[in-house]
Motif scaffolding. Structure first.
Motif, short mmCIF file in Angstrom:
data_model
loop_
_atom_site.label_atom_id
_atom_site.label_comp_id
_atom_site.label_asym_id
_atom_site.label_seq_id
_atom_site.Cartn_x
_atom_site.Cartn_y
_atom_site.Cartn_z
N HIS A 14 12.00 -14.22 -24.83
CA HIS A 14 13.22 -14.42 -24.04
C HIS A 14 13.09 -15.69 -23.19
O HIS A 14 14.00 -16.52 -23.17
N TRP A 15 11.95 -15.85 -22.53
CA TRP A 15 11.74 -17.01 -21.66
C TRP A 15 11.65 -18.31 -22.47
O TRP A 15 12.22 -19.33 -22.10
N LYS A 16 10.93 -18.26 -23.61
CA LYS A 16 10.81 -19.44 -24.46
C LYS A 16 12.16 -19.88 -25.00
O LYS A 16 12.41 -21.07 -25.20
N SER A 17 13.03 -18.92 -25.26
CA SER A 17 14.32 -19.27 -25.85
C SER A 17 15.27 -19.89 -24.83
O SER A 17 16.33 -20.39 -25.21
N ASP A 20 16.55 -26.01 -24.65
CA ASP A 20 17.58 -26.75 -25.37
C ASP A 20 17.09 -26.97 -26.79
O ASP A 20 16.22 -27.80 -27.03
N GLY A 21 17.62 -26.20 -27.72
CA GLY A 21 17.17 -26.28 -29.10
C GLY A 21 18.02 -27.17 -29.98
O GLY A 21 17.97 -27.06 -31.19
N THR A 22 18.78 -28.08 -29.38
CA THR A 22 19.64 -28.93 -30.19
C THR A 22 18.90 -30.14 -30.75
O THR A 22 19.44 -30.87 -31.56
N THR A 23 17.67 -30.34 -30.31
CA THR A 23 16.87 -31.46 -30.82
C THR A 23 15.60 -30.90 -31.44
O THR A 23 15.29 -29.72 -31.31
N LYS A 24 14.85 -31.75 -32.12
CA LYS A 24 13.59 -31.32 -32.74
C LYS A 24 12.59 -30.86 -31.68
O LYS A 24 11.86 -29.91 -31.88
N TYR A 26 11.86 -29.14 -28.29
CA TYR A 26 12.51 -28.21 -27.36
C TYR A 26 12.24 -28.65 -25.93
O TYR A 26 11.13 -28.98 -25.56
N LYS A 27 13.30 -28.64 -25.16
CA LYS A 27 13.20 -28.97 -23.74
C LYS A 27 13.57 -27.74 -22.95
O LYS A 27 14.54 -27.04 -23.27
N ARG A 28 12.81 -27.46 -21.92
CA ARG A 28 13.09 -26.29 -21.08
C ARG A 28 14.44 -26.44 -20.42
O ARG A 28 14.78 -27.51 -19.93
N ASP A 29 15.19 -25.36 -20.40
CA ASP A 29 16.49 -25.33 -19.73
C ASP A 29 16.27 -24.79 -18.32
O ASP A 29 16.35 -23.59 -18.07
N TYR A 30 15.98 -25.70 -17.42
CA TYR A 30 15.66 -25.31 -16.05
C TYR A 30 16.85 -24.68 -15.34
O TYR A 30 16.68 -23.80 -14.50
N PHE A 31 18.04 -25.13 -15.67
CA PHE A 31 19.23 -24.56 -15.04
C PHE A 31 19.35 -23.07 -15.39
O PHE A 31 19.52 -22.22 -14.51
N ARG A 33 17.02 -21.07 -16.52
CA ARG A 33 15.88 -20.33 -15.97
C ARG A 33 16.05 -20.07 -14.48
O ARG A 33 15.69 -19.00 -13.99
N THR A 34 16.61 -21.03 -13.78
CA THR A 34 16.86 -20.85 -12.34
C THR A 34 17.90 -19.76 -12.11
O THR A 34 17.71 -18.89 -11.25
N ILE A 35 18.97 -19.78 -12.88
CA ILE A 35 20.02 -18.76 -12.74
C ILE A 35 19.46 -17.38 -13.06
O ILE A 35 19.73 -16.41 -12.35
N ILE A 36 18.65 -17.30 -14.13
CA ILE A 36 18.08 -16.02 -14.55
C ILE A 36 17.19 -15.43 -13.45
O ILE A 36 17.13 -14.22 -13.28
N LEU A 37 16.48 -16.27 -12.73
CA LEU A 37 15.61 -15.78 -11.66
C LEU A 37 16.34 -15.62 -10.32
O LEU A 37 16.11 -14.66 -9.59
N ALA A 38 17.19 -16.58 -10.00
CA ALA A 38 17.83 -16.59 -8.68
C ALA A 38 18.87 -15.48 -8.52
O ALA A 38 19.00 -14.92 -7.43
N THR A 39 19.59 -15.16 -9.58
CA THR A 39 20.65 -14.16 -9.46
C THR A 39 20.10 -12.78 -9.10
O THR A 39 20.58 -12.17 -8.13
N PRO A 40 19.12 -12.25 -9.82
CA PRO A 40 18.60 -10.93 -9.42
C PRO A 40 17.92 -10.95 -8.05
O PRO A 40 18.10 -10.02 -7.25
N LEU A 41 17.16 -12.01 -7.78
CA LEU A 41 16.50 -12.09 -6.48
C LEU A 41 17.53 -12.21 -5.36
O LEU A 41 17.39 -11.57 -4.30
N GLY A 42 18.55 -13.02 -5.58
CA GLY A 42 19.60 -13.18 -4.58
C GLY A 42 20.41 -11.91 -4.36
O GLY A 42 20.71 -11.55 -3.21
#
Length: 187
Positions: A14-17, A20-24, A26-31, A33-42
Motif C-alpha cells: 500500500h505504501w509503495k504504491s 507516481d507510476g507514470t514514468t519508468k 517511480y517517484k514517491r508521492d509525498y502529497f 503520503r502526507t494526506i494518508i498520515l495527516a488525516t487520521p492523526l488530525g
C-alpha cells in the motif's frame, strides 16, 4: 508460524504504491503520503481536543464491517481483472498492459489495507462500546480517538482507490473519448 498473521506486506505494498507510476522511475508521492498520515492523526487529535464521543457505535461497527466485506468483494474483482490482463499478455510483451497492471496492483494493495483497517476499527469500536462505554453507551476516550483515526484512514484510502479503479477500467476497456472522464474530448 506467525506468517499467516503478518499484515506488514499488505501495508508495505500500500505504501509503495503511493508513488507516481507514470514514468519508468517511480517517484514517491509525498502529497498523498502526507494526506494518508495527516488525516487520521488530525481527526484523532481533533476528537481528543474537543473531547468527542461516538454516540452510535453499534451502527458504526455495522458500517465498517459491511465496508470491509464490500472491499474484499472488490478485491476478488480486481484479482479477476488482473488475471485477465495476464492472460491477454501471454505473448510475452512485458510492456503491454503494464500501466493497467500497475493500477490494479496499486488498487489491490489499497483495498486490502482498507479492509484490514476496517477490521481494526470494528474491534476498536466493539471494545470501546462493550468495555469502556459511557453511561449513555457512547464510546469516549482513547477508543473513540483510535476509531475515528482508523475510519478516516479508510475514507482517505477509498478516495484514493476510486479514481485509480476508474482509470484502470478506462484503460483496460478502451472507453471512447466521449464517455471517458479523463478525456476532454466531447466527440
Amino acid at each position: 508460524m506467525l506468517s499467516r498473521f503478518n499484515f506488514i506486506p499488505v501495508f508495505r505494498g500500500h505504501w509503495k504504491s503511493l508513488s507516481d507510476g507514470t514514468t519508468k522511475e517511480y517517484k514517491r508521492d509525498y502529497f498523498a503520503r502526507t494526506i494518508i498520515l495527516a488525516t487520521p492523526l488530525g481527526s484523532s487529535g481533533a476528537f481528543y481536543y474537543f473531547d468527542g464521543e461516538l454516540k452510535s457505535a453499534d451502527s458504526l461497527i455495522a458500517a465498517v464491517s459491511l465496508f470491509a466485506a464490500a472491499l474484499l468483494a472488490v478485491f476478488t474483482l480486481l484479482a479477476t481483472f488482473r488475471l485477465r490482463l495476464t492472460e491477454m499478455n501471454s505473448e510475452g510483451d512485458e510492456e503491454k498492459y503494464s500501466l493497467e497492471k500497475d493500477m490494479l496492483d496499486e488498487s489491490a494493495a489499497h483495498i486490502l489495507s482498507a479492509s484490514f483497517v476496517c477490521g481494526l476499527a470494528a474491534v476498536s469500536l466493539g471494545v470501546g462500546r462493550n468495555l469502556f462505554a459511557a453511561s449513555d453507551g457512547s464510546v469516549t476516550g482513547v477508543f473513540a480517538w483510535i476509531s475515528v483515526g482508523l475510519i478516516s484512514y479508510v475514507v482517505i484510502i477509498f478516495f484514493i482507490s476510486v479514481p485509480r479503479l476508474y482509470s484502470a477500467y478506462v484503460e483496460m476497456n478502451g472507453v471512447r473519448p466521449r464517455l471517458d472522464g479523463f478525456s476532454k474530448d466531447t466527440e
